[in-house]
Write a protein that holds these residues in place. Structure first.
Motif, PDB file in Angstrom:
ATOM      1  N   LEU A  21      -9.875  11.998  -1.151  1.00 48.66           N
ATOM      2  CA  LEU A  21      -9.596  12.866  -0.016  1.00 48.66           C
ATOM      3  C   LEU A  21      -8.128  13.256  -0.035  1.00 48.66           C
ATOM      4  O   LEU A  21      -7.243  12.399  -0.182  1.00 48.66           O
ATOM      5  CB  LEU A  21      -9.924  12.129   1.294  1.00 48.66           C
ATOM      6  N   PHE A  22      -7.863  14.561   0.092  1.00 50.32           N
ATOM      7  CA  PHE A  22      -6.484  15.045   0.162  1.00 50.32           C
ATOM      8  C   PHE A  22      -6.298  15.779   1.483  1.00 50.32           C
ATOM      9  O   PHE A  22      -6.998  16.749   1.768  1.00 50.32           O
ATOM     10  CB  PHE A  22      -6.168  15.966  -1.014  1.00 50.32           C
ATOM     11  N   VAL A  23      -5.357  15.286   2.287  1.00 53.59           N
ATOM     12  CA  VAL A  23      -5.042  15.866   3.592  1.00 53.59           C
ATOM     13  C   VAL A  23      -3.634  16.423   3.516  1.00 53.59           C
ATOM     14  O   VAL A  23      -2.683  15.681   3.263  1.00 53.59           O
ATOM     15  CB  VAL A  23      -5.142  14.818   4.715  1.00 53.59           C
ATOM     16  N   GLU A  24      -3.485  17.722   3.751  1.00 54.87           N
ATOM     17  CA  GLU A  24      -2.185  18.370   3.631  1.00 54.87           C
ATOM     18  C   GLU A  24      -1.816  19.042   4.951  1.00 54.87           C
ATOM     19  O   GLU A  24      -2.607  19.805   5.522  1.00 54.87           O
ATOM     20  CB  GLU A  24      -2.221  19.411   2.515  1.00 54.87           C
ATOM     21  N   ALA A  25      -0.620  18.747   5.451  1.00 49.70           N
ATOM     22  CA  ALA A  25      -0.135  19.379   6.680  1.00 49.70           C
ATOM     23  C   ALA A  25       0.362  20.787   6.361  1.00 49.70           C
ATOM     24  O   ALA A  25       1.243  20.960   5.525  1.00 49.70           O
ATOM     25  CB  ALA A  25       0.990  18.548   7.292  1.00 49.70           C
ATOM     26  N   LYS A  26      -0.211  21.779   7.030  1.00 46.67           N
ATOM     27  CA  LYS A  26       0.207  23.160   6.803  1.00 46.67           C
ATOM     28  C   LYS A  26       1.456  23.509   7.610  1.00 46.67           C
ATOM     29  O   LYS A  26       2.084  24.538   7.384  1.00 46.67           O
ATOM     30  CB  LYS A  26      -0.930  24.121   7.164  1.00 46.67           C
ATOM     31  N   GLN A  27       1.793  22.675   8.566  1.00 44.92           N
ATOM     32  CA  GLN A  27       3.024  22.778   9.337  1.00 44.92           C
ATOM     33  C   GLN A  27       3.341  21.372   9.801  1.00 44.92           C
ATOM     34  O   GLN A  27       2.513  20.481   9.663  1.00 44.92           O
ATOM     35  CB  GLN A  27       2.847  23.727  10.531  1.00 44.92           C
ATOM     36  N   LYS A  41       3.625  14.673   5.269  1.00 46.13           N
ATOM     37  CA  LYS A  41       3.363  15.938   4.583  1.00 46.13           C
ATOM     38  C   LYS A  41       1.965  15.967   3.979  1.00 46.13           C
ATOM     39  O   LYS A  41       1.291  16.989   4.018  1.00 46.13           O
ATOM     40  CB  LYS A  41       4.412  16.138   3.488  1.00 46.13           C
ATOM     41  N   ASN A  42       1.549  14.833   3.417  1.00 51.08           N
ATOM     42  CA  ASN A  42       0.205  14.784   2.839  1.00 51.08           C
ATOM     43  C   ASN A  42      -0.249  13.344   2.677  1.00 51.08           C
ATOM     44  O   ASN A  42       0.562  12.416   2.644  1.00 51.08           O
ATOM     45  CB  ASN A  42       0.143  15.527   1.497  1.00 51.08           C
ATOM     46  N   LEU A  43      -1.553  13.190   2.577  1.00 47.56           N
ATOM     47  CA  LEU A  43      -2.192  11.906   2.285  1.00 47.56           C
ATOM     48  C   LEU A  43      -3.183  12.123   1.153  1.00 47.56           C
ATOM     49  O   LEU A  43      -3.964  13.082   1.183  1.00 47.56           O
ATOM     50  CB  LEU A  43      -2.962  11.374   3.497  1.00 47.56           C
ATOM     51  N   ARG A  44      -3.157  11.242   0.172  1.00 55.32           N
ATOM     52  CA  ARG A  44      -4.163  11.239  -0.878  1.00 55.32           C
ATOM     53  C   ARG A  44      -4.855   9.888  -0.816  1.00 55.32           C
ATOM     54  O   ARG A  44      -4.216   8.843  -0.977  1.00 55.32           O
ATOM     55  CB  ARG A  44      -3.520  11.465  -2.240  1.00 55.32           C
ATOM     56  N   VAL A  45      -6.146   9.898  -0.562  1.00 55.05           N
ATOM     57  CA  VAL A  45      -6.896   8.676  -0.301  1.00 55.05           C
ATOM     58  C   VAL A  45      -8.013   8.530  -1.337  1.00 55.05           C
ATOM     59  O   VAL A  45      -8.826   9.449  -1.505  1.00 55.05           O
ATOM     60  CB  VAL A  45      -7.506   8.688   1.114  1.00 55.05           C
ATOM     61  N   PHE A  46      -8.037   7.391  -2.017  1.00 56.78           N
ATOM     62  CA  PHE A  46      -9.122   7.065  -2.941  1.00 56.78           C
ATOM     63  C   PHE A  46     -10.003   6.002  -2.291  1.00 56.78           C
ATOM     64  O   PHE A  46      -9.547   4.875  -2.030  1.00 56.78           O
ATOM     65  CB  PHE A  46      -8.574   6.545  -4.268  1.00 56.78           C
ATOM     66  N   LEU A  47     -11.248   6.366  -2.034  1.00 60.32           N
ATOM     67  CA  LEU A  47     -12.212   5.436  -1.462  1.00 60.32           C
ATOM     68  C   LEU A  47     -13.203   5.022  -2.539  1.00 60.32           C
ATOM     69  O   LEU A  47     -13.695   5.861  -3.295  1.00 60.32           O
ATOM     70  CB  LEU A  47     -12.974   6.091  -0.306  1.00 60.32           C
ATOM     71  N   ASP A  48     -13.491   3.732  -2.600  1.00 58.25           N
ATOM     72  CA  ASP A  48     -14.523   3.216  -3.482  1.00 58.25           C
ATOM     73  C   ASP A  48     -15.457   2.353  -2.638  1.00 58.25           C
ATOM     74  O   ASP A  48     -15.264   2.208  -1.421  1.00 58.25           O
ATOM     75  CB  ASP A  48     -13.888   2.428  -4.631  1.00 58.25           C
ATOM     76  N   ALA A  57       0.850   8.245   0.549  1.00 58.59           N
ATOM     77  CA  ALA A  57       1.420   9.154   1.535  1.00 58.59           C
ATOM     78  C   ALA A  57       2.610   9.901   0.943  1.00 58.59           C
ATOM     79  O   ALA A  57       3.436   9.312   0.233  1.00 58.59           O
ATOM     80  CB  ALA A  57       1.866   8.377   2.774  1.00 58.59           C
ATOM     81  N   ASN A  58       2.686  11.192   1.243  1.00 59.20           N
ATOM     82  CA  ASN A  58       3.811  12.031   0.799  1.00 59.20           C
ATOM     83  C   ASN A  58       4.049  11.906  -0.700  1.00 59.20           C
ATOM     84  O   ASN A  58       5.144  11.578  -1.157  1.00 59.20           O
ATOM     85  CB  ASN A  58       5.084  11.713   1.584  1.00 59.20           C
ATOM     86  N   ASP A  59       2.983  12.158  -1.461  1.00 57.57           N
ATOM     87  CA  ASP A  59       3.061  12.146  -2.928  1.00 57.57           C
ATOM     88  C   ASP A  59       3.552  10.815  -3.484  1.00 57.57           C
ATOM     89  O   ASP A  59       4.260  10.758  -4.482  1.00 57.57           O
ATOM     90  CB  ASP A  59       3.958  13.280  -3.436  1.00 57.57           C
ATOM     91  N   GLY A  60       3.163   9.713  -2.820  1.00 58.74           N
ATOM     92  CA  GLY A  60       3.478   8.376  -3.325  1.00 58.74           C
ATOM     93  C   GLY A  60       4.729   7.756  -2.773  1.00 58.74           C
ATOM     94  O   GLY A  60       5.184   6.719  -3.260  1.00 58.74           O
ATOM     95  N   GLU A  61       5.287   8.336  -1.713  1.00 61.38           N
ATOM     96  CA  GLU A  61       6.471   7.744  -1.069  1.00 61.38           C
ATOM     97  C   GLU A  61       6.133   6.389  -0.471  1.00 61.38           C
ATOM     98  O   GLU A  61       6.930   5.449  -0.515  1.00 61.38           O
ATOM     99  CB  GLU A  61       6.984   8.695   0.007  1.00 61.38           C
ATOM    100  N   GLU A  62       4.944   6.281   0.119  1.00 62.49           N
ATOM    101  CA  GLU A  62       4.434   5.007   0.635  1.00 62.49           C
ATOM    102  C   GLU A  62       2.989   4.852   0.189  1.00 62.49           C
ATOM    103  O   GLU A  62       2.258   5.839   0.056  1.00 62.49           O
ATOM    104  CB  GLU A  62       4.510   4.942   2.161  1.00 62.49           C
ATOM    105  N   VAL A  63       2.582   3.584  -0.034  1.00 62.33           N
ATOM    106  CA  VAL A  63       1.231   3.298  -0.537  1.00 62.33           C
ATOM    107  C   VAL A  63       0.634   2.130   0.241  1.00 62.33           C
ATOM    108  O   VAL A  63       1.334   1.148   0.538  1.00 62.33           O
ATOM    109  CB  VAL A  63       1.263   2.953  -2.046  1.00 62.33           C
ATOM    110  N   PHE A  64      -0.646   2.254   0.568  1.00 63.40           N
ATOM    111  CA  PHE A  64      -1.410   1.157   1.175  1.00 63.40           C
ATOM    112  C   PHE A  64      -2.620   0.872   0.284  1.00 63.40           C
ATOM    113  O   PHE A  64      -3.370   1.795  -0.050  1.00 63.40           O
ATOM    114  CB  PHE A  64      -1.940   1.548   2.556  1.00 63.40           C
ATOM    115  N   THR A  65      -2.826  -0.381  -0.065  1.00 65.05           N
ATOM    116  CA  THR A  65      -3.971  -0.791  -0.879  1.00 65.05           C
ATOM    117  C   THR A  65      -4.728  -1.900  -0.157  1.00 65.05           C
ATOM    118  O   THR A  65      -4.104  -2.833   0.363  1.00 65.05           O
ATOM    119  CB  THR A  65      -3.506  -1.287  -2.256  1.00 65.05           C
ATOM    120  N   ALA A  66      -6.053  -1.802  -0.133  1.00 70.07           N
ATOM    121  CA  ALA A  66      -6.821  -2.825   0.582  1.00 70.07           C
ATOM    122  C   ALA A  66      -8.265  -2.855   0.105  1.00 70.07           C
ATOM    123  O   ALA A  66      -8.807  -1.865  -0.378  1.00 70.07           O
ATOM    124  CB  ALA A  66      -6.782  -2.557   2.091  1.00 70.07           C
TER     125      ALA A  66
END
Length: 481
Positions: free
Chosen positions: A374-380, A429-436, A444-453
């Motif tokens: 899932l890719f979520v991008e803020a347009k503003q 700015k954006n979120l890229r989420v990999f769900l399995d 978050a923000n092209d890898g500025e912050e990462v959450f793994t769980a």
């Protein structure tokens, strides 16, 4: 290879076959992550690209879903996406590793892969001995042990392990995770010309070494490398107390950025930063590939933290690896991005433009599933807050006023309480989420912050819904994987 090693390998292979059907029937079995065929997987080891093929070894107990005398399991891949399980690389069948072939690394030398790992030995009373050992392969699959190359230097307890080896200006260097005699964590440097005879150069970083005060009783799995003009030391300290939203897992994994002076054996560095803000991430290891990229794998787990509560234990397996991530250093910050090759996993694409979220949960056809990117991008610039509810089990929440990004999940220990992890983010700015099937990796923000769980929702629930309040417009993209 001696008879004891052959016997152990045969027993491990028999365990794989005996439980293969039961393991594969687990609805929480992941679809595109590396997992053990049976038993327990932990640290990534020996990560290297050799003759165009990526090799990833891993700590493995094939006989139980708990820690024990570890083997080195082995996967290979041409593209970091499709992995083949190889024969067992190392078994704990020699006097110097009889209680476990513990973590280590791999290098290419004289056209061969050479593994440098920790041999763990315990006597009948549980007293530990530790040795750094060498094994060699001419084809990348069959390994012959060469025995001990480093014994324990003075000044350290037997918690002296996890060698990471690299070459610099014609010499080989090894960084070791250690505990000094004053029971504090250290990263220790050694040097060699032939990978067999090593000179102990001393600690280059650790508790009570500038800029640290007290900073843990043991440092595990160190990895020192040059990245974008600086030297980065990754390590996993044990014994760090929580500080607000920081250090909330039992053990941490993080990095410091600095400059390594190999002549004076001094590493001047800044403060420690956690690499991952989620619940399960530990013992990461990197390699430099043939494209010049610094690639990282981490263990999608934490030692000694609720390991007995994972529902996969019912199917005789536990833990996995993260997705491979490319590292960059931008403005002193370590950035982690899923490697480009993972786009090969994408099957169908669904896009929604100019989405304005409301306070009523909304689902979007095509953006759901057990295996989803899932890719979520803020347009503003986003104002207010928004929430993504994943399979009624995990939520991703951003609050612009508090500048806080949060990951929450239902606990798999008591199935009633909600656990939370957070990081500060000036702007989303954006979120890229990999769900399995039973994991989430959030960039978050092209890898500025990462959450793994890990997550364990109802296996039949594949829903993803969105709620917003006062937010701007979003672009939503979903890829079935």
């Amino acid at each position: 290879m001696n008879d004891r090693n052959r016997e152990l390998i045969a027993l491990a292979n028999a365990e794989v076959e005996a439980y293969k059907s039961k393991v594969e029937q687990d609805p929480y079995r992941l679809t595109y992550h590396i997992m053990p065929p049976v038993g327990l997987l932990n640290d990534p080891n020996g990560f290297i690209q050799y003759r165009g093929t990526y090799h990833l070894f891993y700590q493995w107990n094939p006989f139980a879903t708990e820690h024990g005398a570890k083997f080195w399991g082995h996967y290979t891949s041409k593209d970091l996406v499709h992995w083949q399980h190889e024969k067992i690389a190392l078994a704990p069948g020699d006097w110097f590793d009889k209680n476990g072939c513990y973590s280590g690394s791999a290098v290419e030398h004289d056209g061969k892969i050479k593994l440098i790992y920790t041999g763990n030995v315990k006597d009948k009373d549980g007293n530990r001995e530790t040795y750094q050992c060498l094994a060699v392969s001419e084809n990348g699959v069959d390994f012959e042990k060469q025995g001990v190359v480093v014994e324990l230097p003075d000044g350290y307890t037997a918690h002296f392990r996890d060698p990471k080896v690299w070459q610099h200006n014609g010499s080989w260097y090894m960084v070791i995770g250690a505990q000094s005699k004053d029971l504090t964590g250290k990263a220790v440097l050694l040097r060699s010309t032939d990978l067999k005879t090593w000179e102990h150069l001393g600690p280059i970083a650790g508790a009570h070494m500038e800029p640290f005060a007290d900073f843990g009783y043991m440092w595990e799995c160190p990895d020192l490398f040059e990245l974008d003009g600086r030297d980065v030391l990754i390590f996993s300290p044990q014994g760090i107390e929580p500080e607000g939203i920081k250090y909330n897992n039992l053990y941490q994994a993080g990095y410091v950025v600095g400059d390594m002076d190999y002549e004076t054996v001094r590493y001047k560095h800044g403060s420690f930063v956690e690499m991952d803000r989620g619940f399960e991430f530990y013992a990461p290891q990197t390699t430099l590939d043939e494209k010049g990229r610094r690639i990282l794998f981490g263990w999608l787990g934490i030692p000694e933290e609720r390991e007995g509560d994972h529902p996969t234990l019912k199917h005789n397996w536990i833990h996995a690896m993260t997705l491979p991530r490319e590292l960059r250093l931008i403005d002193g910050k370590l950035i982690q991005k899923p490697v480009e090759e993972l786009k090969q996993l994408r099957k169908t694409e669904t896009v929604y433009e100019n989405v304005r979220l409301t306070e009523e949960p909304e689902a979007f056809a095509g953006i759901e599933g057990k295996a989803l990117e899932l890719f979520v991008e803020a347009k503003q610039r986003l104002s207010g807050s928004f929430t993504i509810n994943i399979r009624n089990h995990v939520t991703v929440h951003f609050n612009d006023e508090k500048q806080l990004l949060s990951l929450k999940r239902i606990s798999f220990v008591d199935h009633a309480s909600v656990e939370e992890r957070h990081c500060f983010l000036k702007e989303l700015k954006n979120l890229r989420v990999f769900l399995d099937a039973s994991s989430i990796e959030l960039f978050a923000n092209d890898g500025e912050e990462v959450f793994t769980a890990r997550m364990y929702p109802d296996p039949q629930d594949v829903s993803v819904t969105f709620v917003g309040k006062g937010t701007g417009f979003l672009r939503l993209t979903g890829y079935q994987l």
